[in-house]
Design a protein around this motif. Sequence first.
Motif, short mmCIF file in Angstrom:
data_model
loop_
_atom_site.label_atom_id
_atom_site.label_comp_id
_atom_site.label_asym_id
_atom_site.label_seq_id
_atom_site.Cartn_x
_atom_site.Cartn_y
_atom_site.Cartn_z
N PHE A 87 80.29 -96.75 4.79
CA PHE A 87 79.58 -96.68 3.52
C PHE A 87 79.53 -95.24 3.00
CE2 PHE A 87 75.58 -95.92 1.28
CZ PHE A 87 75.76 -96.75 0.18
N PHE A 88 79.18 -94.29 3.85
CA PHE A 88 79.09 -92.89 3.43
C PHE A 88 80.46 -92.31 3.08
CE2 PHE A 88 74.89 -92.99 5.63
CZ PHE A 88 74.13 -92.74 4.52
N LEU A 89 81.49 -92.74 3.79
CA LEU A 89 82.85 -92.29 3.46
C LEU A 89 83.27 -92.79 2.07
CD1 LEU A 89 85.45 -90.88 4.37
CD2 LEU A 89 86.17 -93.08 5.33
N ILE A 90 82.98 -94.04 1.80
CA ILE A 90 83.30 -94.60 0.48
C ILE A 90 82.47 -93.92 -0.60
CG2 ILE A 90 83.14 -96.70 -0.92
CD1 ILE A 90 84.03 -98.26 1.57
N LEU A 91 81.20 -93.67 -0.30
CA LEU A 91 80.33 -92.97 -1.24
C LEU A 91 80.85 -91.56 -1.53
CD1 LEU A 91 77.70 -93.08 -2.89
CD2 LEU A 91 76.54 -92.13 -0.88
N ALA A 92 81.28 -90.84 -0.50
CA ALA A 92 81.80 -89.48 -0.69
C ALA A 92 83.09 -89.50 -1.52
CB ALA A 92 82.06 -88.82 0.66
N LEU A 93 83.98 -90.44 -1.22
CA LEU A 93 85.21 -90.55 -2.01
C LEU A 93 84.91 -90.90 -3.47
CD1 LEU A 93 87.57 -92.36 0.53
CD2 LEU A 93 87.69 -89.99 -0.25
N THR A 94 83.94 -91.75 -3.69
CA THR A 94 83.56 -92.11 -5.06
C THR A 94 82.99 -90.91 -5.80
OG1 THR A 94 83.08 -94.36 -4.32
CG2 THR A 94 82.14 -93.70 -6.42
N CYS A 95 82.18 -90.11 -5.12
CA CYS A 95 81.63 -88.89 -5.75
C CYS A 95 82.74 -87.89 -6.10
CB CYS A 95 80.59 -88.24 -4.84
SG CYS A 95 79.07 -89.18 -4.71
N ILE A 96 83.69 -87.72 -5.19
CA ILE A 96 84.80 -86.80 -5.45
C ILE A 96 85.62 -87.30 -6.64
CG2 ILE A 96 86.99 -85.95 -4.51
CD1 ILE A 96 85.57 -85.87 -1.75
N LEU A 97 85.91 -88.58 -6.66
CA LEU A 97 86.66 -89.16 -7.77
C LEU A 97 85.89 -89.03 -9.08
CD1 LEU A 97 89.18 -90.71 -8.66
CD2 LEU A 97 87.93 -92.83 -8.16
N GLY A 98 84.58 -89.23 -9.04
CA GLY A 98 83.75 -89.09 -10.24
C GLY A 98 83.76 -87.66 -10.76
N ALA A 99 83.65 -86.68 -9.87
CA ALA A 99 83.66 -85.28 -10.28
C ALA A 99 85.01 -84.91 -10.89
CB ALA A 99 83.36 -84.37 -9.09
N PHE A 100 86.09 -85.38 -10.27
CA PHE A 100 87.43 -85.12 -10.81
C PHE A 100 87.58 -85.75 -12.20
CE2 PHE A 100 91.85 -86.51 -11.34
CZ PHE A 100 92.48 -85.28 -11.32
N SER A 101 87.08 -86.96 -12.35
CA SER A 101 87.16 -87.65 -13.65
C SER A 101 86.38 -86.90 -14.72
CB SER A 101 86.63 -89.08 -13.52
OG SER A 101 87.40 -89.82 -12.62
N LEU A 102 85.21 -86.41 -14.37
CA LEU A 102 84.41 -85.65 -15.34
C LEU A 102 85.13 -84.38 -15.78
CD1 LEU A 102 80.77 -86.03 -14.00
CD2 LEU A 102 81.74 -86.99 -16.10
N LEU A 103 85.76 -83.70 -14.86
CA LEU A 103 86.52 -82.49 -15.21
C LEU A 103 87.67 -82.83 -16.16
CD1 LEU A 103 86.66 -80.64 -11.77
CD2 LEU A 103 85.31 -80.02 -13.79
N GLN A 104 88.36 -83.91 -15.89
CA GLN A 104 89.47 -84.31 -16.76
C GLN A 104 88.97 -84.73 -18.14
OE1 GLN A 104 92.69 -83.81 -15.93
NE2 GLN A 104 91.74 -82.86 -14.16
N ILE A 105 87.84 -85.40 -18.20
CA ILE A 105 87.29 -85.82 -19.49
C ILE A 105 86.84 -84.61 -20.29
CG2 ILE A 105 85.30 -86.99 -20.50
CD1 ILE A 105 86.16 -89.38 -19.15
N GLN A 106 86.34 -83.58 -19.63
CA GLN A 106 85.97 -82.36 -20.34
C GLN A 106 87.18 -81.72 -21.00
OE1 GLN A 106 83.98 -79.96 -17.41
NE2 GLN A 106 81.96 -80.80 -17.90
N LYS A 107 88.32 -81.71 -20.30
CA LYS A 107 89.54 -81.16 -20.89
C LYS A 107 89.96 -81.96 -22.11
CE LYS A 107 91.59 -79.40 -16.60
NZ LYS A 107 92.70 -79.58 -15.64
#
Length: 190
Positions: free
Chosen positions: A17-37
């Motif tokens: 569960f925590f591994l999936i949660l960490a991967l989801t957070c990383i993916l979310g942060a990456f997505s936010l950076l791309q949306i800002q661009k």
Amino acid sequence: MRWFYDLRISIKLALTFFLILALTCILGAFSLLQIQKVNRSTTDMADNWLPSVQIALEMEVAISRVRGNQLLRLSSAGADDAAYKKQVDAQLALFEEKLAAFGPLAPLPEEQAQYRRLKQAFDEYKRVQAAVAQAFEGGRREQGLDLMRGDGARHYREVFDAADKLVVLNKEGSREAGPRRTPSTAPRWR
């Protein structure tokens, strides 16, 4: 890997569960950076490049209408002089309004140089148009026609070409403001 098999099922589930949660957070942060661009590019296009293109195109239309109404005025043999003069004056005023509105939207040196060229050409065109109007009002249509064919045509082309160059510069700028494309992300329909 034996240690993982020896863990209790509850710990295995918690780790997963925590591994999936960490991967989801990383993916979310990456997505936010791309949306800002994308947001920066879109805002730049909406606030600078597209209004610049629109205003430059409106200037081209206004100067074309001035030229067309002057030619119609010349060919009308005095029948609708007042209506054509009113249209010419309105389009010249519209052009000046658009020219003033374009100034703040020209931050790049090449745009500023082209903008100054446009202003200078338009000032010359206005001077010739005033002389053409005086010739028409004084009953010297041939002199007005000669002015329109000579200096008027030359300055009209200079104004139109300068406005057209601004359109091209701003279209290129809007393309450059968009996200950089690589061969793998370029549209396949081209």
